[in-house]
Motif scaffolding. Sequence first.
Motif, PDB file in Angstrom:
ATOM      1  N   ILE A   1       0.830  -1.207   0.000  1.00 12.62           N
ATOM      2  CA  ILE A   1       0.000   0.000   0.000  1.00 12.62           C
ATOM      3  C   ILE A   1       0.857   1.247   0.000  1.00 12.62           C
ATOM      4  CG2 ILE A   1      -1.585   1.359   1.433  1.00 12.62           C
ATOM      5  CD1 ILE A   1      -2.878  -1.280   2.276  1.00 12.62           C
ATOM      6  N   MET A   2       1.936   1.215   0.768  1.00  9.12           N
ATOM      7  CA  MET A   2       2.806   2.380   0.896  1.00  9.12           C
ATOM      8  C   MET A   2       3.398   2.792  -0.449  1.00  9.12           C
ATOM      9  SD  MET A   2       6.092   2.762   3.386  1.00  9.12           S
ATOM     10  CE  MET A   2       7.106   4.235   3.416  1.00  9.12           C
ATOM     11  N   HIS A   3       3.620   1.801  -1.330  1.00  9.68           N
ATOM     12  CA  HIS A   3       4.268   2.076  -2.604  1.00  9.68           C
ATOM     13  C   HIS A   3       3.308   1.981  -3.790  1.00  9.68           C
ATOM     14  CE1 HIS A   3       7.997   0.859  -0.251  1.00  9.68           C
ATOM     15  NE2 HIS A   3       8.191   2.108  -0.605  1.00  9.68           N
ATOM     16  N   THR A   4       2.011   2.002  -3.510  1.00  7.96           N
ATOM     17  CA  THR A   4       1.024   1.949  -4.576  1.00  7.96           C
ATOM     18  C   THR A   4       0.264   3.277  -4.600  1.00  7.96           C
ATOM     19  OG1 THR A   4       0.776  -0.432  -4.244  1.00  7.96           O
ATOM     20  CG2 THR A   4      -0.920   0.686  -5.528  1.00  7.96           C
ATOM     21  N   TYR A   5       0.508   4.081  -5.624  1.00 15.38           N
ATOM     22  CA  TYR A   5      -0.088   5.407  -5.683  1.00 15.38           C
ATOM     23  C   TYR A   5      -1.429   5.390  -6.401  1.00 15.38           C
ATOM     24  CZ  TYR A   5       3.487   8.455  -3.690  1.00 15.38           C
ATOM     25  OH  TYR A   5       4.318   9.121  -2.834  1.00 15.38           O
ATOM     26  N   SER A   6      -2.385   4.648  -5.869  1.00 16.49           N
ATOM     27  CA  SER A   6      -3.724   4.666  -6.439  1.00 16.49           C
ATOM     28  C   SER A   6      -4.443   5.930  -5.984  1.00 16.49           C
ATOM     29  CB  SER A   6      -4.505   3.429  -5.985  1.00 16.49           C
ATOM     30  OG  SER A   6      -4.790   3.509  -4.601  1.00 16.49           O
ATOM     31  N   ALA A   7      -5.531   6.258  -6.684  1.00 19.83           N
ATOM     32  CA  ALA A   7      -6.313   7.433  -6.299  1.00 19.83           C
ATOM     33  C   ALA A   7      -6.857   7.279  -4.877  1.00 19.83           C
ATOM     34  CB  ALA A   7      -7.449   7.645  -7.295  1.00 19.83           C
ATOM     35  N   LYS A   8      -7.296   6.069  -4.540  1.00 25.08           N
ATOM     36  CA  LYS A   8      -7.815   5.827  -3.196  1.00 25.08           C
ATOM     37  C   LYS A   8      -6.742   6.044  -2.142  1.00 25.08           C
ATOM     38  CE  LYS A   8      -9.511   2.247  -0.060  1.00 25.08           C
ATOM     39  NZ  LYS A   8     -10.088   3.256   0.845  1.00 25.08           N
ATOM     40  N   ASN A   9      -5.543   5.514  -2.390  1.00 25.18           N
ATOM     41  CA  ASN A   9      -4.470   5.669  -1.420  1.00 25.18           C
ATOM     42  C   ASN A   9      -4.117   7.137  -1.212  1.00 25.18           C
ATOM     43  OD1 ASN A   9      -4.350   2.936  -1.099  1.00 25.18           O
ATOM     44  ND2 ASN A   9      -2.459   2.644  -2.236  1.00 25.18           N
ATOM     45  N   LYS A  10      -4.070   7.885  -2.305  1.00 30.68           N
ATOM     46  CA  LYS A  10      -3.759   9.314  -2.194  1.00 30.68           C
ATOM     47  C   LYS A  10      -4.839  10.035  -1.389  1.00 30.68           C
ATOM     48  CE  LYS A  10      -1.348   9.467  -6.644  1.00 30.68           C
ATOM     49  NZ  LYS A  10      -1.401   9.948  -8.043  1.00 30.68           N
ATOM     50  N   TYR A  11      -6.091   9.702  -1.661  1.00 27.12           N
ATOM     51  CA  TYR A  11      -7.190  10.343  -0.955  1.00 27.12           C
ATOM     52  C   TYR A  11      -7.186   9.968   0.526  1.00 27.12           C
ATOM     53  CZ  TYR A  11     -11.910  11.604   0.474  1.00 27.12           C
ATOM     54  OH  TYR A  11     -12.977  12.151   1.149  1.00 27.12           O
ATOM     55  N   ASP A  12      -7.001   8.695   0.826  1.00 26.07           N
ATOM     56  CA  ASP A  12      -6.966   8.251   2.222  1.00 26.07           C
ATOM     57  C   ASP A  12      -5.846   8.944   2.994  1.00 26.07           C
ATOM     58  OD1 ASP A  12      -9.089   6.596   1.755  1.00 26.07           O
ATOM     59  OD2 ASP A  12      -7.953   4.733   1.789  1.00 26.07           O
ATOM     60  N   LEU A  13      -4.709   9.133   2.336  1.00 27.62           N
ATOM     61  CA  LEU A  13      -3.596   9.817   2.987  1.00 27.62           C
ATOM     62  C   LEU A  13      -3.953  11.270   3.286  1.00 27.62           C
ATOM     63  CD1 LEU A  13      -0.713   9.866   4.019  1.00 27.62           C
ATOM     64  CD2 LEU A  13       0.069  10.290   1.671  1.00 27.62           C
ATOM     65  N   VAL A  14      -4.600  11.936   2.353  1.00 27.09           N
ATOM     66  CA  VAL A  14      -5.013  13.326   2.581  1.00 27.09           C
ATOM     67  C   VAL A  14      -5.943  13.429   3.786  1.00 27.09           C
ATOM     68  CG1 VAL A  14      -6.355  15.262   1.641  1.00 27.09           C
ATOM     69  CG2 VAL A  14      -4.699  14.077   0.195  1.00 27.09           C
ATOM     70  N   ILE A  15      -6.929  12.543   3.864  1.00 21.96           N
ATOM     71  CA  ILE A  15      -7.890  12.595   4.964  1.00 21.96           C
ATOM     72  C   ILE A  15      -7.201  12.366   6.308  1.00 21.96           C
ATOM     73  CG2 ILE A  15      -9.948  11.517   5.950  1.00 21.96           C
ATOM     74  CD1 ILE A  15     -10.390  13.305   3.448  1.00 21.96           C
ATOM     75  N   SER A  16      -6.299  11.383   6.355  1.00 22.32           N
ATOM     76  CA  SER A  16      -5.578  11.120   7.608  1.00 22.32           C
ATOM     77  C   SER A  16      -4.673  12.290   7.975  1.00 22.32           C
ATOM     78  CB  SER A  16      -4.752   9.833   7.481  1.00 22.32           C
ATOM     79  OG  SER A  16      -5.587   8.700   7.417  1.00 22.32           O
ATOM     80  N   GLU A  17      -4.012  12.878   6.982  1.00 22.24           N
ATOM     81  CA  GLU A  17      -3.148  14.037   7.254  1.00 22.24           C
ATOM     82  C   GLU A  17      -3.970  15.250   7.693  1.00 22.24           C
ATOM     83  OE1 GLU A  17      -0.029  14.380   7.506  1.00 22.24           O
ATOM     84  OE2 GLU A  17       0.914  12.712   6.431  1.00 22.24           O
ATOM     85  N   TYR A  18      -5.154  15.403   7.118  1.00 27.37           N
ATOM     86  CA  TYR A  18      -6.028  16.519   7.486  1.00 27.37           C
ATOM     87  C   TYR A  18      -6.483  16.388   8.940  1.00 27.37           C
ATOM     88  CZ  TYR A  18      -9.919  19.856   7.204  1.00 27.37           C
ATOM     89  OH  TYR A  18     -10.763  20.916   7.425  1.00 27.37           O
ATOM     90  N   GLU A  19      -6.863  15.180   9.325  1.00 28.33           N
ATOM     91  CA  GLU A  19      -7.259  14.940  10.716  1.00 28.33           C
ATOM     92  C   GLU A  19      -6.090  15.184  11.662  1.00 28.33           C
ATOM     93  OE1 GLU A  19     -10.630  11.489   9.704  1.00 28.33           O
ATOM     94  OE2 GLU A  19      -8.663  10.940  10.492  1.00 28.33           O
ATOM     95  N   LEU A  20      -4.905  14.732  11.270  1.00 32.74           N
ATOM     96  CA  LEU A  20      -3.717  14.926  12.105  1.00 32.74           C
ATOM     97  C   LEU A  20      -3.400  16.410  12.261  1.00 32.74           C
ATOM     98  CD1 LEU A  20      -1.238  13.875  13.622  1.00 32.74           C
ATOM     99  CD2 LEU A  20      -0.072  13.668  11.407  1.00 32.74           C
ATOM    100  N   TYR A  21      -3.445  17.141  11.158  1.00 30.56           N
ATOM    101  CA  TYR A  21      -3.144  18.576  11.222  1.00 30.56           C
ATOM    102  C   TYR A  21      -4.110  19.304  12.151  1.00 30.56           C
ATOM    103  CZ  TYR A  21      -3.355  23.491   9.991  1.00 30.56           C
ATOM    104  OH  TYR A  21      -3.407  24.850  10.061  1.00 30.56           O
ATOM    105  N   ASN A  22      -5.395  19.023  12.023  1.00 27.37           N
ATOM    106  CA  ASN A  22      -6.380  19.698  12.879  1.00 27.37           C
ATOM    107  C   ASN A  22      -6.185  19.344  14.352  1.00 27.37           C
ATOM    108  OD1 ASN A  22      -8.170  21.350  11.200  1.00 27.37           O
ATOM    109  ND2 ASN A  22      -8.617  19.455  10.145  1.00 27.37           N
TER     110      ASN A  22
END
Length: 327
Positions: free
Chosen positions: A215-236
């Motif tokens: 998963i870490m090395h697979t740049y699918s659209a879902k993986n990119k989106y999931d990473l954004v959501i997790s990073e957004y929650e972390l930032y807030n």
Amino acid sequence: MNYKLSIIIPVYNVEKYLNNCLDNIEKQIKCKNDVEVVLVDDGSKDQSGEICQKFSEKNSHINFYQQTNKGVAVARNIGLQKSHGNYICFIDSDDIILEGYIDFILDSIKKLNFDILMLNHKGFYNSISDMTSVDQSSSVYKIDKMFAMKSIEDPNWGSYLWNKIIKKSLFNGIEFPKGRNYEDLAVIYRIFDKARDFYKSDRIYYFYRQNPTSIMHTYSAKNKYDLVISEYELYNFFKKNYPEISEKSKQKLISCALICLHDKRLDKKNTENVVKCMRSLSFNEDKLYKLEWWSYNNFNLCFYLLGILRKIKEKRYFKKIKYDEKK
């Protein structure tokens, strides 16, 4: 059975590496009645389930569970539900632990009674011949909470679960979000926030495989989106509770969001969610990010060209990983 340590291993289509991973662990838990292994097969389509069954039948402290494919987050949740140890560690099913790893953890539990212990690690491709040359002279040392929180966005220590030993009680009330990848980032800051006593060791016992199919090395659209959501929650979370360390988190969020917006496979709803995240941010500090975001809103051709540059970088990165994997 009262276990000191539960080792949770989510498994999915890793027959190529799984025997090596489990054989290494099985050798280290022989004659140890205070360690259990919890294998959770997430509906593998290869022989991974059969391999897990074989090891479970050989050792009564290796427990095996299967589910239909629901994702690694659900597999981790099942592992937590089925585990009995006072402490939890996660091992990825294509990775390798060095001899002495289990003894080191048990000794640290006995001496330190920590909440979280972070371990050093090393990546590898096919060759692990350099394992024995690793310097193991460094000691375990205590770190403060702020240092620990900062480490979540440190790529050397990161939000990974596999380099951390965690008191199980810290997971009370916390579950991995079902269906989301980068599920470790979605929970690690909540666990750290509850913890008090943090320790760190520079010793290297854990070797993580640079697997181009992970998963870490697979740049699918879902993986990119999931990473954004997790990073957004972390930032807030950081912005509200640890504002002094939120800036680095924000910069990573912006970068991930822009990468995500370049992916034409992203559906309309998820695109709107990423745009909403971006519009909630201020990022005047970085001129390149500012230009890229401006071009997304005002100059599509410029944004498209910047996306091509990103894709070139991605292709070079994955080409290097695949080349190294063949060595």
